[in-house]
Design a protein around this motif. Structure first.
Motif, PDB file in Angstrom:
ATOM      1  N   ALA A  30      57.714 -96.277  59.059  1.00  0.00           N
ATOM      2  CA  ALA A  30      58.701 -94.884  60.126  1.00  0.00           C
ATOM      3  C   ALA A  30      58.228 -94.347  61.131  1.00  0.00           C
ATOM      4  N   TYR A  31      57.311 -94.023  60.776  1.00  0.00           N
ATOM      5  CA  TYR A  31      56.422 -93.574  62.294  1.00  0.00           C
ATOM      6  C   TYR A  31      55.568 -93.783  62.934  1.00  0.00           C
ATOM      7  N   ASP A  32      54.647 -92.599  64.024  1.00  0.00           N
ATOM      8  CA  ASP A  32      53.424 -93.460  64.402  1.00  0.00           C
ATOM      9  C   ASP A  32      52.774 -92.386  65.297  1.00  0.00           C
ATOM     10  N   SER A  34      53.136 -90.064  67.537  1.00  0.00           N
ATOM     11  CA  SER A  34      53.447 -89.331  67.761  1.00  0.00           C
ATOM     12  C   SER A  34      53.875 -88.231  67.049  1.00  0.00           C
ATOM     13  N   ARG A  35      53.948 -89.093  65.929  1.00  0.00           N
ATOM     14  CA  ARG A  35      54.557 -87.829  64.390  1.00  0.00           C
ATOM     15  C   ARG A  35      56.037 -88.116  64.842  1.00  0.00           C
ATOM     16  N   ARG A  36      56.720 -88.206  65.214  1.00  0.00           N
ATOM     17  CA  ARG A  36      57.752 -89.299  65.076  1.00  0.00           C
ATOM     18  C   ARG A  36      58.551 -90.450  64.222  1.00  0.00           C
ATOM     19  N   HIS A  37      60.035 -89.768  64.165  1.00  0.00           N
ATOM     20  CA  HIS A  37      60.076 -89.937  62.657  1.00  0.00           C
ATOM     21  C   HIS A  37      61.621 -90.570  62.495  1.00  0.00           C
ATOM     22  N   ALA A  38      61.749 -92.560  61.409  1.00  0.00           N
ATOM     23  CA  ALA A  38      63.231 -93.275  61.763  1.00  0.00           C
ATOM     24  C   ALA A  38      62.674 -94.231  60.539  1.00  0.00           C
ATOM     25  N   LEU A  39      63.817 -94.223  60.044  1.00  0.00           N
ATOM     26  CA  LEU A  39      63.364 -95.378  58.432  1.00  0.00           C
ATOM     27  C   LEU A  39      64.283 -96.424  59.511  1.00  0.00           C
ATOM     28  N   SER A  73      49.173 -96.629  66.392  1.00  0.00           N
ATOM     29  CA  SER A  73      48.289 -95.764  66.708  1.00  0.00           C
ATOM     30  C   SER A  73      48.369 -95.331  68.276  1.00  0.00           C
ATOM     31  N   ASN A  74      49.788 -95.332  68.697  1.00  0.00           N
ATOM     32  CA  ASN A  74      50.408 -95.137  69.839  1.00  0.00           C
ATOM     33  C   ASN A  74      50.966 -93.637  70.059  1.00  0.00           C
ATOM     34  N   THR A  75      50.878 -92.821  70.866  1.00  0.00           N
ATOM     35  CA  THR A  75      51.497 -91.537  70.926  1.00  0.00           C
ATOM     36  C   THR A  75      52.853 -91.225  71.467  1.00  0.00           C
ATOM     37  N   THR A  76      53.275 -92.122  71.969  1.00  0.00           N
ATOM     38  CA  THR A  76      54.086 -91.248  72.388  1.00  0.00           C
ATOM     39  C   THR A  76      56.293 -92.210  71.813  1.00  0.00           C
ATOM     40  N   GLY A  77      55.823 -92.575  70.145  1.00  0.00           N
ATOM     41  CA  GLY A  77      57.326 -93.367  69.699  1.00  0.00           C
ATOM     42  C   GLY A  77      57.090 -94.388  70.142  1.00  0.00           C
ATOM     43  N   THR A 409      51.101 -91.442  88.668  1.00  0.00           N
ATOM     44  CA  THR A 409      52.252 -92.345  87.523  1.00  0.00           C
ATOM     45  C   THR A 409      52.239 -91.392  86.626  1.00  0.00           C
ATOM     46  N   LEU A 410      53.042 -91.558  85.215  1.00  0.00           N
ATOM     47  CA  LEU A 410      53.360 -90.764  84.671  1.00  0.00           C
ATOM     48  C   LEU A 410      52.244 -91.453  83.113  1.00  0.00           C
ATOM     49  N   SER A 411      52.055 -92.858  83.298  1.00  0.00           N
ATOM     50  CA  SER A 411      51.130 -92.988  82.380  1.00  0.00           C
ATOM     51  C   SER A 411      49.997 -94.060  82.855  1.00  0.00           C
ATOM     52  N   GLY A 412      48.643 -93.743  82.019  1.00  0.00           N
ATOM     53  CA  GLY A 412      47.255 -94.736  82.655  1.00  0.00           C
ATOM     54  C   GLY A 412      47.621 -95.856  81.549  1.00  0.00           C
ATOM     55  N   GLU A 413      47.848 -95.135  79.606  1.00  0.00           N
ATOM     56  CA  GLU A 413      47.155 -96.511  79.146  1.00  0.00           C
ATOM     57  C   GLU A 413      48.226 -95.800  77.448  1.00  0.00           C
ATOM     58  N   HIS A 414      49.094 -94.622  77.524  1.00  0.00           N
ATOM     59  CA  HIS A 414      49.764 -95.129  76.767  1.00  0.00           C
ATOM     60  C   HIS A 414      50.886 -94.991  76.335  1.00  0.00           C
ATOM     61  N   GLY A 415      51.792 -95.032  77.582  1.00  0.00           N
ATOM     62  CA  GLY A 415      53.123 -95.866  77.653  1.00  0.00           C
ATOM     63  C   GLY A 415      53.989 -94.708  77.687  1.00  0.00           C
ATOM     64  N   ILE A 416      55.726 -95.347  77.745  1.00  0.00           N
ATOM     65  CA  ILE A 416      56.452 -94.882  78.106  1.00  0.00           C
ATOM     66  C   ILE A 416      57.281 -94.622  76.538  1.00  0.00           C
ATOM     67  N   GLY A 417      57.538 -95.442  75.835  1.00  0.00           N
ATOM     68  CA  GLY A 417      58.016 -94.811  74.707  1.00  0.00           C
ATOM     69  C   GLY A 417      58.810 -94.078  74.331  1.00  0.00           C
ATOM     70  N   LEU A 418      58.874 -93.487  74.022  1.00  0.00           N
ATOM     71  CA  LEU A 418      60.102 -92.783  73.955  1.00  0.00           C
ATOM     72  C   LEU A 418      60.518 -91.260  74.761  1.00  0.00           C
TER      73      LEU A 418
END
Length: 456
Positions: A30-32, A34-39, A73-77, A409-418
Protein backbone atom coordinates in the motif's frame (compact mmCIF):
# COMPACT_ATOMS: atom_id res chain seq x y z
CA UNK A 1 -13.28 -5.10 -0.96
CA UNK A 2 -14.49 -2.88 -3.78
CA UNK A 3 -13.46 -4.89 -6.85
CA UNK A 4 -15.99 -7.18 -8.50
CA UNK A 5 -16.17 -10.77 -7.21
CA UNK A 6 -16.08 -11.89 -10.85
CA UNK A 7 -12.68 -10.19 -11.25
CA UNK A 8 -11.38 -11.90 -8.12
CA UNK A 9 -12.44 -15.27 -9.56
CA UNK A 10 -10.71 -14.45 -12.85
CA UNK A 11 -7.52 -13.42 -11.05
CA UNK A 12 -7.63 -16.62 -8.99
CA UNK A 13 -7.81 -18.58 -12.23
CA UNK A 14 -4.79 -16.72 -13.66
CA UNK A 15 -2.59 -16.60 -10.57
CA UNK A 16 -3.81 -19.30 -8.18
CA UNK A 17 -1.96 -18.91 -4.86
CA UNK A 18 -0.06 -15.92 -6.31
CA UNK A 19 -3.17 -13.81 -5.67
CA UNK A 20 -3.44 -12.13 -2.26
CA UNK A 21 -6.59 -10.45 -0.93
CA UNK A 22 -5.92 -10.69 2.81
CA UNK A 23 -5.42 -7.40 4.62
CA UNK A 24 -1.79 -7.93 5.78
CA UNK A 25 -0.67 -8.62 2.21
CA UNK A 26 -2.57 -5.62 0.89
CA UNK A 27 -1.06 -3.36 3.56
CA UNK A 28 2.44 -4.51 2.56
CA UNK A 29 1.87 -3.17 -0.97
CA UNK A 30 0.00 0.00 0.00
CA UNK A 31 3.00 2.35 0.25
CA UNK A 32 6.40 3.25 -1.16
CA UNK A 33 9.36 5.30 0.03
CA UNK A 34 7.29 8.49 -0.27
CA UNK A 35 5.51 7.36 2.92
CA UNK A 36 2.13 7.80 1.19
CA UNK A 37 -0.41 5.01 1.76
CA UNK A 38 -3.45 3.69 -0.11
CA UNK A 39 -4.80 0.17 0.29
CA UNK A 40 -5.19 -1.96 -2.86
CA UNK A 41 -8.04 -4.45 -3.13
CA UNK A 42 -5.81 -7.27 -4.32
CA UNK A 43 -2.15 -8.03 -5.03
CA UNK A 44 -0.91 -10.39 -7.73
CA UNK A 45 2.58 -11.74 -8.42
CA UNK A 46 3.13 -12.44 -12.13
CA UNK A 47 5.79 -14.92 -13.19
CA UNK A 48 5.40 -14.76 -16.99
CA UNK A 49 4.36 -12.42 -19.79
CA UNK A 50 1.15 -14.30 -20.65
CA UNK A 51 -0.15 -13.77 -17.10
CA UNK A 52 0.37 -10.01 -17.45
CA UNK A 53 -1.63 -9.94 -20.70
CA UNK A 54 -4.47 -11.86 -19.04
CA UNK A 55 -4.27 -9.59 -15.97
CA UNK A 56 -4.58 -6.37 -17.99
CA UNK A 57 -7.45 -7.76 -20.06
CA UNK A 58 -9.33 -8.75 -16.91
CA UNK A 59 -8.79 -5.37 -15.23
CA UNK A 60 -9.85 -3.58 -18.39
CA UNK A 61 -13.04 -5.63 -18.66
CA UNK A 62 -13.98 -4.64 -15.10
CA UNK A 63 -12.64 -1.04 -15.36
CA UNK A 64 -10.39 -1.72 -12.38
CA UNK A 65 -7.21 0.29 -11.67
CA UNK A 66 -3.95 -1.64 -12.10
CA UNK A 67 -0.65 -0.44 -10.61
CA UNK A 68 2.66 -2.07 -11.49
CA UNK A 69 5.23 -2.19 -8.72
CA UNK A 70 8.93 -2.93 -8.36
CA UNK A 71 10.42 -2.75 -4.86
CA UNK A 72 8.74 0.50 -3.78
CA UNK A 73 11.94 2.51 -3.37
CA UNK A 74 10.67 5.55 -5.31
CA UNK A 75 10.02 8.75 -3.37
CA UNK A 76 7.15 10.36 -5.34
CA UNK A 77 4.24 8.02 -4.58
CA UNK A 78 4.36 6.63 -8.12
CA UNK A 79 3.54 3.08 -7.01
CA UNK A 80 0.88 3.92 -4.39
CA UNK A 81 -2.54 2.56 -5.49
CA UNK A 82 -4.49 5.73 -4.70
CA UNK A 83 -7.67 4.43 -6.39
CA UNK A 84 -7.45 0.92 -4.95
CA UNK A 85 -7.75 -1.86 -7.48
CA UNK A 86 -4.99 -4.36 -8.19
CA UNK A 87 -1.27 -4.06 -7.54
CA UNK A 88 0.96 -6.22 -9.75
CA UNK A 89 4.23 -6.83 -7.92
CA UNK A 90 6.91 -8.04 -10.33
CA UNK A 91 9.27 -9.34 -7.64
CA UNK A 92 8.86 -12.96 -8.85
CA UNK A 93 9.71 -12.10 -12.48
CA UNK A 94 13.36 -11.89 -11.51
CA UNK A 95 15.27 -13.96 -14.03
CA UNK A 96 18.31 -12.84 -15.99
CA UNK A 97 17.37 -14.45 -19.29
CA UNK A 98 20.53 -13.80 -21.27
CA UNK A 99 23.94 -12.19 -20.99
CA UNK A 100 25.61 -11.68 -24.38
CA UNK A 101 29.11 -10.15 -24.07
CA UNK A 102 29.71 -10.24 -27.84
CA UNK A 103 26.70 -8.03 -28.54
CA UNK A 104 27.08 -6.15 -25.24
CA UNK A 105 23.54 -6.77 -24.05
CA UNK A 106 21.58 -8.50 -21.32
CA UNK A 107 17.93 -9.56 -21.38
CA UNK A 108 16.21 -9.44 -18.00
CA UNK A 109 12.79 -9.58 -16.39
CA UNK A 110 11.61 -6.47 -14.54
CA UNK A 111 11.96 -7.91 -11.04
CA UNK A 112 15.74 -8.41 -11.30
CA UNK A 113 17.49 -6.26 -8.69
CA UNK A 114 19.97 -3.74 -10.01
CA UNK A 115 22.65 -5.00 -7.62
CA UNK A 116 22.08 -8.65 -8.60
CA UNK A 117 22.46 -7.76 -12.27
CA UNK A 118 25.72 -5.93 -11.64
CA UNK A 119 27.12 -8.95 -9.79
CA UNK A 120 26.11 -11.26 -12.63
CA UNK A 121 27.75 -8.98 -15.21
CA UNK A 122 31.04 -8.49 -13.33
CA UNK A 123 32.65 -11.84 -14.34
CA UNK A 124 32.02 -10.91 -17.98
CA UNK A 125 33.78 -7.56 -17.55
CA UNK A 126 30.63 -5.46 -18.05
CA UNK A 127 28.19 -3.32 -16.06
CA UNK A 128 24.84 -1.62 -16.61
CA UNK A 129 25.50 2.09 -15.97
CA UNK A 130 22.38 3.18 -14.01
CA UNK A 131 23.38 3.11 -10.32
CA UNK A 132 20.78 4.79 -8.07
CA UNK A 133 21.61 4.88 -4.36
CA UNK A 134 18.99 2.16 -3.85
CA UNK A 135 20.79 -0.18 -6.29
CA UNK A 136 21.16 -3.10 -3.82
CA UNK A 137 17.39 -3.45 -3.48
CA UNK A 138 15.68 -1.55 -6.34
CA UNK A 139 14.50 -3.43 -9.42
CA UNK A 140 15.32 -2.92 -13.08
CA UNK A 141 11.61 -2.45 -13.78
CA UNK A 142 11.47 0.35 -11.22
CA UNK A 143 14.63 1.94 -12.66
CA UNK A 144 12.98 1.94 -16.10
CA UNK A 145 9.65 3.24 -14.80
CA UNK A 146 11.25 6.37 -13.33
CA UNK A 147 14.36 6.60 -15.55
CA UNK A 148 16.33 6.33 -12.29
CA UNK A 149 20.04 6.88 -12.88
CA UNK A 150 22.55 7.82 -10.16
CA UNK A 151 26.06 9.34 -10.13
CA UNK A 152 27.38 7.50 -13.21
CA UNK A 153 24.78 9.12 -15.46
CA UNK A 154 27.08 12.14 -15.88
CA UNK A 155 29.34 10.02 -18.10
CA UNK A 156 27.33 6.95 -19.07
CA UNK A 157 23.74 8.17 -19.28
CA UNK A 158 20.37 7.19 -17.80
CA UNK A 159 18.26 4.06 -18.45
CA UNK A 160 16.95 5.72 -21.62
CA UNK A 161 20.47 5.72 -23.07
CA UNK A 162 21.22 2.22 -21.80
CA UNK A 163 18.15 0.24 -22.89
CA UNK A 164 17.88 -1.24 -26.37
CA UNK A 165 14.36 -2.69 -26.31
CA UNK A 166 11.38 -3.74 -24.23
CA UNK A 167 8.56 -6.24 -24.13
CA UNK A 168 5.42 -4.86 -22.54
CA UNK A 169 1.64 -5.02 -22.26
CA UNK A 170 -0.46 -1.96 -23.10
CA UNK A 171 -3.63 -0.97 -21.25
CA UNK A 172 -5.63 -2.79 -23.93
CA UNK A 173 -4.14 -6.11 -22.79
CA UNK A 174 -2.15 -6.40 -25.99
CA UNK A 175 1.49 -7.46 -25.67
CA UNK A 176 4.12 -5.91 -27.92
CA UNK A 177 7.85 -5.55 -28.44
CA UNK A 178 9.71 -2.34 -29.23
CA UNK A 179 13.33 -1.40 -29.80
CA UNK A 180 16.14 -3.52 -31.19
CA UNK A 181 19.04 -5.78 -30.27
CA UNK A 182 21.41 -3.35 -31.98
CA UNK A 183 23.00 -0.13 -30.79
CA UNK A 184 21.61 1.74 -33.81
CA UNK A 185 18.05 1.76 -35.11
CA UNK A 186 15.84 4.12 -37.10
CA UNK A 187 12.68 2.10 -37.67
CA UNK A 188 9.57 3.98 -36.67
CA UNK A 189 8.76 5.74 -33.41
CA UNK A 190 11.02 5.17 -30.42
CA UNK A 191 8.51 3.52 -28.10
CA UNK A 192 11.30 2.17 -25.90
CA UNK A 193 12.37 5.61 -24.73
CA UNK A 194 8.72 6.64 -24.44
CA UNK A 195 7.90 3.85 -21.98
CA UNK A 196 11.00 4.53 -19.89
CA UNK A 197 10.05 7.19 -17.35
CA UNK A 198 6.31 6.72 -17.96
CA UNK A 199 5.83 5.29 -14.42
CA UNK A 200 3.63 2.42 -15.61
CA UNK A 201 0.95 4.74 -16.99
CA UNK A 202 1.29 3.50 -20.59
CA UNK A 203 2.21 -0.19 -20.34
CA UNK A 204 3.55 -2.86 -18.00
CA UNK A 205 7.13 -3.85 -18.84
CA UNK A 206 7.74 -7.62 -18.75
CA UNK A 207 11.23 -7.82 -20.30
CA UNK A 208 14.10 -5.45 -21.03
CA UNK A 209 17.07 -5.70 -23.35
CA UNK A 210 19.80 -3.63 -21.74
CA UNK A 211 22.91 -2.12 -23.31
CA UNK A 212 26.06 -3.10 -21.42
CA UNK A 213 29.27 -1.12 -20.97
CA UNK A 214 32.77 -2.57 -20.44
CA UNK A 215 33.83 -2.14 -16.85
CA UNK A 216 36.70 0.36 -16.51
CA UNK A 217 39.95 -1.06 -15.19
CA UNK A 218 40.56 1.57 -12.52
CA UNK A 219 38.93 4.54 -10.81
CA UNK A 220 40.50 7.59 -9.15
CA UNK A 221 38.64 9.59 -6.51
CA UNK A 222 39.18 13.27 -5.77
CA UNK A 223 37.68 15.53 -3.11
CA UNK A 224 37.66 19.31 -3.43
CA UNK A 225 36.48 21.68 -0.71
CA UNK A 226 35.46 25.26 -1.44
CA UNK A 227 34.97 28.48 0.45
CA UNK A 228 31.32 28.73 -0.62
CA UNK A 229 28.69 27.02 -2.77
CA UNK A 230 29.05 29.54 -5.60
CA UNK A 231 32.74 28.69 -5.99
CA UNK A 232 31.94 24.99 -6.10
CA UNK A 233 29.16 25.54 -8.64
CA UNK A 234 31.51 27.46 -10.92
CA UNK A 235 34.06 24.64 -10.58
CA UNK A 236 31.41 22.15 -11.74
CA UNK A 237 30.85 24.21 -14.88
CA UNK A 238 34.63 24.31 -15.55
CA UNK A 239 35.01 20.57 -15.03
CA UNK A 240 32.15 19.75 -17.40
CA UNK A 241 33.52 22.15 -20.04
CA UNK A 242 36.83 20.28 -20.51
CA UNK A 243 37.29 17.02 -22.50
CA UNK A 244 37.68 14.51 -19.63
CA UNK A 245 34.20 13.57 -18.44
CA UNK A 246 34.18 12.34 -14.82
CA UNK A 247 32.20 9.20 -14.03
CA UNK A 248 30.88 10.94 -10.90
CA UNK A 249 30.66 14.59 -9.91
CA UNK A 250 28.77 15.02 -6.66
CA UNK A 251 28.03 18.28 -4.85
CA UNK A 252 27.43 18.72 -1.10
CA UNK A 253 26.55 22.09 0.42
CA UNK A 254 27.67 23.59 3.73
CA UNK A 255 24.51 22.65 5.64
CA UNK A 256 24.76 19.03 4.49
CA UNK A 257 28.43 18.82 5.46
CA UNK A 258 27.71 20.08 8.97
CA UNK A 259 24.86 17.58 9.38
CA UNK A 260 27.05 14.71 8.21
CA UNK A 261 29.95 15.88 10.41
CA UNK A 262 27.75 16.05 13.51
CA UNK A 263 26.16 12.67 12.74
CA UNK A 264 29.47 10.86 12.20
CA UNK A 265 32.29 12.89 13.81
CA UNK A 266 34.65 9.92 13.61
CA UNK A 267 34.53 9.94 9.79
CA UNK A 268 36.70 13.04 9.45
CA UNK A 269 34.17 14.90 7.32
CA UNK A 270 35.48 18.38 6.52
CA UNK A 271 33.58 21.55 7.36
CA UNK A 272 33.59 23.85 4.36
CA UNK A 273 31.36 26.08 2.28
CA UNK A 274 30.84 23.23 -0.19
CA UNK A 275 32.43 19.98 -1.31
CA UNK A 276 32.79 18.19 -4.64
CA UNK A 277 33.35 14.44 -4.91
CA UNK A 278 34.88 13.63 -8.30
CA UNK A 279 35.72 10.29 -9.89
CA UNK A 280 37.42 9.50 -13.18
CA UNK A 281 37.77 6.03 -14.63
CA UNK A 282 39.60 4.27 -17.45
CA UNK A 283 42.82 2.45 -18.20
CA UNK A 284 45.68 2.88 -15.69
CA UNK A 285 48.02 4.54 -18.18
CA UNK A 286 45.46 7.23 -19.01
CA UNK A 287 44.31 8.04 -15.50
CA UNK A 288 47.12 10.37 -14.36
CA UNK A 289 46.40 12.72 -17.28
CA UNK A 290 42.66 12.52 -16.61
CA UNK A 291 43.15 13.32 -12.92
CA UNK A 292 45.37 16.28 -13.82
CA UNK A 293 42.84 17.63 -16.33
CA UNK A 294 39.98 17.46 -13.83
CA UNK A 295 42.17 18.88 -11.04
CA UNK A 296 43.17 21.79 -13.24
CA UNK A 297 39.52 22.57 -13.93
CA UNK A 298 38.63 22.30 -10.23
CA UNK A 299 41.29 24.80 -9.23
CA UNK A 300 40.07 28.35 -9.18
CA UNK A 301 38.64 31.09 -7.03
CA UNK A 302 37.39 29.70 -3.71
CA UNK A 303 39.16 26.31 -3.75
CA UNK A 304 40.44 25.44 -0.26
CA UNK A 305 41.77 21.89 -0.63
CA UNK A 306 42.04 19.26 -3.36
CA UNK A 307 42.84 15.68 -2.35
CA UNK A 308 43.34 12.58 -4.50
CA UNK A 309 42.75 9.20 -2.85
CA UNK A 310 45.82 6.95 -2.89
CA UNK A 311 44.06 3.63 -2.23
CA UNK A 312 40.68 2.00 -1.62
CA UNK A 313 40.67 2.85 2.09
CA UNK A 314 41.26 6.52 1.40
CA UNK A 315 38.60 6.47 -1.33
CA UNK A 316 36.13 5.14 1.21
CA UNK A 317 37.14 7.86 3.67
CA UNK A 318 36.66 10.56 1.05
CA UNK A 319 33.13 9.31 0.31
CA UNK A 320 32.20 9.31 4.01
CA UNK A 321 30.38 12.65 3.84
CA UNK A 322 28.12 11.54 0.99
CA UNK A 323 27.26 8.24 2.68
CA UNK A 324 26.50 9.89 6.04
CA UNK A 325 23.97 12.33 4.58
CA UNK A 326 20.83 10.23 4.44
CA UNK A 327 20.91 8.90 8.03
CA UNK A 328 21.89 12.36 9.30
CA UNK A 329 18.84 13.92 7.67
CA UNK A 330 16.47 11.24 8.94
CA UNK A 331 17.53 11.89 12.52
CA UNK A 332 16.55 15.55 12.19
CA UNK A 333 13.44 15.27 10.03
CA UNK A 334 11.81 11.86 9.55
CA UNK A 335 9.32 13.61 7.23
CA UNK A 336 11.95 15.19 5.03
CA UNK A 337 10.87 16.33 1.55
CA UNK A 338 13.32 14.99 -1.02
CA UNK A 339 13.24 16.60 -4.47
CA UNK A 340 15.58 16.17 -7.44
CA UNK A 341 15.44 19.18 -9.69
CA UNK A 342 17.63 19.77 -12.75
CA UNK A 343 18.98 22.90 -14.40
CA UNK A 344 21.59 23.46 -17.12
CA UNK A 345 25.03 23.17 -15.55
CA UNK A 346 25.74 26.85 -16.26
CA UNK A 347 22.70 27.76 -14.11
CA UNK A 348 23.85 25.85 -11.03
CA UNK A 349 25.24 28.95 -9.29
CA UNK A 350 21.91 30.76 -9.75
CA UNK A 351 19.96 27.72 -8.55
CA UNK A 352 22.06 27.30 -5.42
CA UNK A 353 21.89 31.01 -4.61
CA UNK A 354 18.12 30.92 -5.10
CA UNK A 355 17.74 27.90 -2.81
CA UNK A 356 19.60 29.74 -0.05
CA UNK A 357 17.27 32.74 -0.41
CA UNK A 358 14.17 30.51 -0.28
CA UNK A 359 15.42 28.70 2.82
CA UNK A 360 15.96 32.01 4.61
CA UNK A 361 12.64 33.50 3.46
CA UNK A 362 10.59 30.50 4.59
CA UNK A 363 12.74 29.74 7.65
CA UNK A 364 13.17 26.08 6.66
CA UNK A 365 16.33 23.99 6.90
CA UNK A 366 17.32 23.00 3.34
CA UNK A 367 20.13 20.59 2.48
CA UNK A 368 21.41 20.47 -1.10
CA UNK A 369 23.57 17.77 -2.65
CA UNK A 370 23.58 15.50 -5.68
CA UNK A 371 24.69 14.87 -9.21
CA UNK A 372 26.08 18.29 -10.09
CA UNK A 373 27.69 17.13 -13.33
CA UNK A 374 24.19 16.78 -14.80
CA UNK A 375 22.83 19.85 -13.03
CA UNK A 376 20.68 17.38 -11.05
CA UNK A 377 20.53 18.41 -7.38
CA UNK A 378 18.67 16.73 -4.54
CA UNK A 379 17.04 19.53 -2.59
CA UNK A 380 16.01 18.20 0.81
CA UNK A 381 13.66 20.28 2.97
CA UNK A 382 13.84 19.21 6.61
CA UNK A 383 10.72 20.34 8.50
CA UNK A 384 10.67 19.35 12.17
CA UNK A 385 7.08 20.21 13.13
CA UNK A 386 3.69 21.04 11.61
CA UNK A 387 4.44 24.76 11.19
CA UNK A 388 7.71 24.03 9.42
CA UNK A 389 5.98 21.45 7.19
CA UNK A 390 3.52 24.11 6.05
CA UNK A 391 6.34 26.54 5.30
CA UNK A 392 8.29 23.81 3.54
CA UNK A 393 5.46 23.14 1.08
CA UNK A 394 5.24 26.86 0.29
CA UNK A 395 9.01 26.89 -0.22
CA UNK A 396 8.73 23.86 -2.53
CA UNK A 397 6.31 25.60 -4.87
CA UNK A 398 8.70 28.55 -5.19
CA UNK A 399 11.62 26.16 -5.75
CA UNK A 400 9.89 24.59 -8.75
CA UNK A 401 9.09 28.04 -10.15
CA UNK A 402 12.76 29.00 -9.77
CA UNK A 403 13.91 25.82 -11.54
CA UNK A 404 11.59 26.40 -14.50
CA UNK A 405 12.68 30.05 -14.71
CA UNK A 406 16.27 28.78 -14.98
CA UNK A 407 15.29 26.58 -17.96
CA UNK A 408 15.35 23.48 -15.78
CA UNK A 409 12.89 20.68 -15.14
CA UNK A 410 11.04 19.16 -12.19
CA UNK A 411 12.82 15.82 -11.94
CA UNK A 412 16.01 14.16 -13.09
CA UNK A 413 15.50 10.62 -11.82
CA UNK A 414 12.80 10.41 -9.13
CA UNK A 415 9.92 10.95 -11.56
CA UNK A 416 6.63 12.78 -11.07
CA UNK A 417 4.24 10.33 -9.39
CA UNK A 418 1.87 12.07 -7.01
CA UNK A 419 4.30 14.52 -5.45
CA UNK A 420 5.04 16.68 -8.51
CA UNK A 421 1.89 16.07 -10.52
CA UNK A 422 0.28 19.42 -9.56
CA UNK A 423 3.35 21.26 -10.88
CA UNK A 424 3.37 19.71 -14.37
CA UNK A 425 1.52 22.69 -15.95
CA UNK A 426 4.32 24.90 -14.61
CA UNK A 427 6.91 22.86 -16.52
CA UNK A 428 5.03 21.97 -19.73
CA UNK A 429 2.89 23.93 -22.17
CA UNK A 430 -0.82 23.03 -22.54
CA UNK A 431 -0.20 21.75 -26.07
CA UNK A 432 2.55 19.44 -24.82
CA UNK A 433 0.36 18.09 -22.02
CA UNK A 434 -2.41 17.58 -24.56
CA UNK A 435 -0.16 15.44 -26.73
CA UNK A 436 0.88 13.44 -23.67
CA UNK A 437 -2.78 12.81 -22.81
CA UNK A 438 -3.38 11.62 -26.38
CA UNK A 439 -0.45 9.21 -26.10
CA UNK A 440 -1.83 7.96 -22.77
CA UNK A 441 -5.24 7.36 -24.40
CA UNK A 442 -3.67 5.44 -27.29
CA UNK A 443 -1.86 3.05 -24.95
CA UNK A 444 -4.49 2.92 -22.20
CA UNK A 445 -7.89 3.96 -23.61
CA UNK A 446 -9.79 3.19 -20.40
CA UNK A 447 -7.27 4.84 -18.07
CA UNK A 448 -6.75 1.80 -15.86
CA UNK A 449 -2.93 1.88 -15.68
CA UNK A 450 -1.64 3.72 -12.60
CA UNK A 451 -4.43 6.31 -12.62
CA UNK A 452 -3.91 9.67 -10.93
CA UNK A 453 -0.16 9.75 -11.55
CA UNK A 454 2.18 11.86 -13.66
CA UNK A 455 -0.32 13.77 -15.86
CA UNK A 456 -2.36 16.52 -14.16
Amino acid sequence: MSIAPALVRTLAGIFGPALATDEPSRIAYAYDNSRRHALPDAVVFPTEHAQVEALVRACREHRTPLVARGRGSNTTGASVPIEGGVVASFERMNRILRIDPDDRLAVVEPGVLNGDLQRALAPHGFFWPPDPSSAPWCSIGGNLACNAAGPRAVKYGTPRENTLGLRAVAGTGEGFRCGTHTSKGATGYDLTRLLIGAEGTLALITEATLKLTPKPTEVRTLRATFRDVESAAHAVARIMAQPVTPCALEFIDEVALKLAHDHAPEAGIPLAGALLMIEVDGEPAALPAAVEAVSRAARGEGLEELRVARDAAETQALWAARKALSPAQRTIAPDKINEDVVVPVSRLPALIAGIRRLAARHDVLVVTFGHAGNGNLHVNLLPRDAAERERAHACLAELFALVVALEGTLSGEHGIGLAKRPFMPLALEPATLGLMRAVKHAFDPDGILNPGKLLP
